[in-house]
Scaffold this motif. Structure first.
Motif, mmCIF file in Angstrom:
data_model
loop_
_atom_site.group_PDB
_atom_site.id
_atom_site.type_symbol
_atom_site.label_atom_id
_atom_site.label_comp_id
_atom_site.label_asym_id
_atom_site.label_seq_id
_atom_site.Cartn_x
_atom_site.Cartn_y
_atom_site.Cartn_z
ATOM 1 N N MET A 1 0.858 -1.177 0.000
ATOM 2 C CA MET A 1 0.000 0.000 0.000
ATOM 3 C C MET A 1 0.903 1.239 0.000
ATOM 4 O O MET A 1 1.792 1.357 0.833
ATOM 5 C CB MET A 1 -0.884 -0.030 1.256
ATOM 6 N N PRO A 2 0.660 2.153 -0.931
ATOM 7 C CA PRO A 2 1.468 3.379 -0.958
ATOM 8 C C PRO A 2 1.301 4.156 0.354
ATOM 9 O O PRO A 2 0.273 4.070 1.029
ATOM 10 C CB PRO A 2 0.897 4.169 -2.132
ATOM 11 N N GLU A 3 2.315 4.934 0.696
ATOM 12 C CA GLU A 3 2.329 5.689 1.956
ATOM 13 C C GLU A 3 1.120 6.615 2.093
ATOM 14 O O GLU A 3 0.506 6.685 3.154
ATOM 15 C CB GLU A 3 3.631 6.496 2.056
ATOM 16 N N ILE A 4 0.763 7.334 1.044
ATOM 17 C CA ILE A 4 -0.357 8.264 1.128
ATOM 18 C C ILE A 4 -1.671 7.519 1.368
ATOM 19 O O ILE A 4 -2.520 7.978 2.131
ATOM 20 C CB ILE A 4 -0.457 9.181 -0.121
ATOM 21 N N ALA A 5 -1.830 6.366 0.767
ATOM 22 C CA ALA A 5 -3.044 5.570 0.976
ATOM 23 C C ALA A 5 -3.104 5.075 2.417
ATOM 24 O O ALA A 5 -4.177 5.065 3.036
ATOM 25 C CB ALA A 5 -3.098 4.403 0.001
ATOM 26 N N ARG A 6 -1.968 4.675 2.966
ATOM 27 C CA ARG A 6 -1.917 4.223 4.354
ATOM 28 C C ARG A 6 -2.289 5.360 5.305
ATOM 29 O O ARG A 6 -3.098 5.192 6.215
ATOM 30 C CB ARG A 6 -0.524 3.687 4.703
ATOM 31 N N ARG A 7 -1.705 6.547 5.060
ATOM 32 C CA ARG A 7 -2.019 7.704 5.916
ATOM 33 C C ARG A 7 -3.487 8.098 5.794
ATOM 34 O O ARG A 7 -4.131 8.457 6.786
ATOM 35 C CB ARG A 7 -1.124 8.890 5.566
ATOM 36 N N ALA A 8 -4.036 8.019 4.582
ATOM 37 C CA ALA A 8 -5.441 8.359 4.381
ATOM 38 C C ALA A 8 -6.353 7.373 5.106
ATOM 39 O O ALA A 8 -7.340 7.780 5.746
ATOM 40 C CB ALA A 8 -5.773 8.401 2.888
ATOM 41 N N ALA A 9 -6.037 6.094 5.038
ATOM 42 C CA ALA A 9 -6.849 5.083 5.727
ATOM 43 C C ALA A 9 -6.773 5.270 7.238
ATOM 44 O O ALA A 9 -7.787 5.159 7.944
ATOM 45 C CB ALA A 9 -6.378 3.680 5.330
ATOM 46 N N GLU A 10 -5.575 5.577 7.738
ATOM 47 C CA GLU A 10 -5.411 5.824 9.173
ATOM 48 C C GLU A 10 -6.199 7.065 9.599
ATOM 49 O O GLU A 10 -6.879 7.066 10.630
ATOM 50 C CB GLU A 10 -3.927 6.013 9.497
ATOM 51 N N ALA A 11 -6.126 8.117 8.795
ATOM 52 C CA ALA A 11 -6.866 9.350 9.112
ATOM 53 C C ALA A 11 -8.367 9.088 9.107
ATOM 54 O O ALA A 11 -9.086 9.553 9.997
ATOM 55 C CB ALA A 11 -6.514 10.454 8.112
ATOM 56 N N LYS A 12 -8.847 8.324 8.146
ATOM 57 C CA LYS A 12 -10.280 8.021 8.075
ATOM 58 C C LYS A 12 -10.733 7.286 9.336
ATOM 59 O O LYS A 12 -11.776 7.617 9.916
ATOM 60 C CB LYS A 12 -10.579 7.183 6.836
ATOM 61 N N ALA A 13 -9.950 6.319 9.761
ATOM 62 C CA ALA A 13 -10.303 5.564 10.968
ATOM 63 C C ALA A 13 -10.309 6.474 12.197
ATOM 64 O O ALA A 13 -11.199 6.382 13.046
ATOM 65 C CB ALA A 13 -9.327 4.405 11.165
ATOM 66 N N ARG A 14 -9.345 7.376 12.293
ATOM 67 C CA ARG A 14 -9.297 8.301 13.433
ATOM 68 C C ARG A 14 -10.451 9.292 13.399
ATOM 69 O O ARG A 14 -11.031 9.615 14.434
ATOM 70 C CB ARG A 14 -7.954 9.045 13.446
ATOM 71 N N LEU A 15 -10.795 9.774 12.205
ATOM 72 C CA LEU A 15 -11.887 10.745 12.078
ATOM 73 C C LEU A 15 -13.226 10.156 12.511
ATOM 74 O O LEU A 15 -14.081 10.863 13.045
ATOM 75 C CB LEU A 15 -11.989 11.263 10.644
ATOM 76 N N GLU A 16 -13.405 8.860 12.293
ATOM 77 C CA GLU A 16 -14.651 8.209 12.699
ATOM 78 C C GLU A 16 -14.827 8.198 14.213
ATOM 79 O O GLU A 16 -15.936 8.070 14.700
ATOM 80 C CB GLU A 16 -14.696 6.785 12.145
ATOM 81 N N ARG A 17 -13.730 8.337 14.950
ATOM 82 C CA ARG A 17 -13.786 8.287 16.418
ATOM 83 C C ARG A 17 -13.738 9.669 17.071
ATOM 84 O O ARG A 17 -13.860 9.770 18.285
ATOM 85 C CB ARG A 17 -12.628 7.445 16.948
ATOM 86 N N VAL A 18 -13.568 10.718 16.283
ATOM 87 C CA VAL A 18 -13.425 12.053 16.858
ATOM 88 C C VAL A 18 -14.754 12.571 17.374
ATOM 89 O O VAL A 18 -15.781 12.469 16.721
ATOM 90 C CB VAL A 18 -12.859 13.051 15.822
#
Length: 122
Positions: free
Chosen positions: A1-18
């Motif tokens: 998985m490219p780095e930007i895709a990994r960061r985007a997936a991580e951000a999406k998961a964190r945003l769901e919990r904010v």
């Protein structure tokens, strides 16, 4: 998985919990909002029964604005690694967040009955 895709997936998961919660100084009102600033929960403490309705509405709005500002700051912190701290997208995101002074309305000097509002120190 490219780095930007990994960061985007991580951000999406964190945003769901904010979420962000803010209370009035006297505990009369507590609000919780999501990342978009939408109200998720509203509770009233015992002090809320003593406050005229018009003033209580102002207290609710002030607490909601503080919570919304907190949620927006969390959003910015989560998105910085994805879109870059100095990017045009980050600048646009920051411009959408109100300054703290704009998020906190000044309370009125008088209550609905024409008398001074009594504040309890904590």
């Amino acid at each position: 998985m490219p780095e930007i895709a990994r960061r985007a997936a991580e951000a999406k998961a964190r945003l769901e919990r904010v979420s962000a919660t803010a209370s009035s100084p006297d505990g009369a009102v507590t609000v919780t909002v999501n990342t978009a600033g939408a109200l998720q929960e509203l509770t009233f403490g015992p002090r809320a029964d003593e406050i005229p309705r018009a003033r209580l509405a102002q207290v609710v709005l002030a607490a909601a604005k503080r919570a919304q500002l907190d949620a927006a700051q969390q959003l910015t912190a989560i998105m910085t690694p994805v879109i870059g701290a100095g990017s045009d997208a980050m600048e646009f995101l920051r411009e959408q967040i109100p300054a703290p002074s704009a998020a906190e309305p000044k309370p009125p000097a008088d209550d609905d009955f024409g008398g001074p509002i009594l504040r309890r120190e904590r």
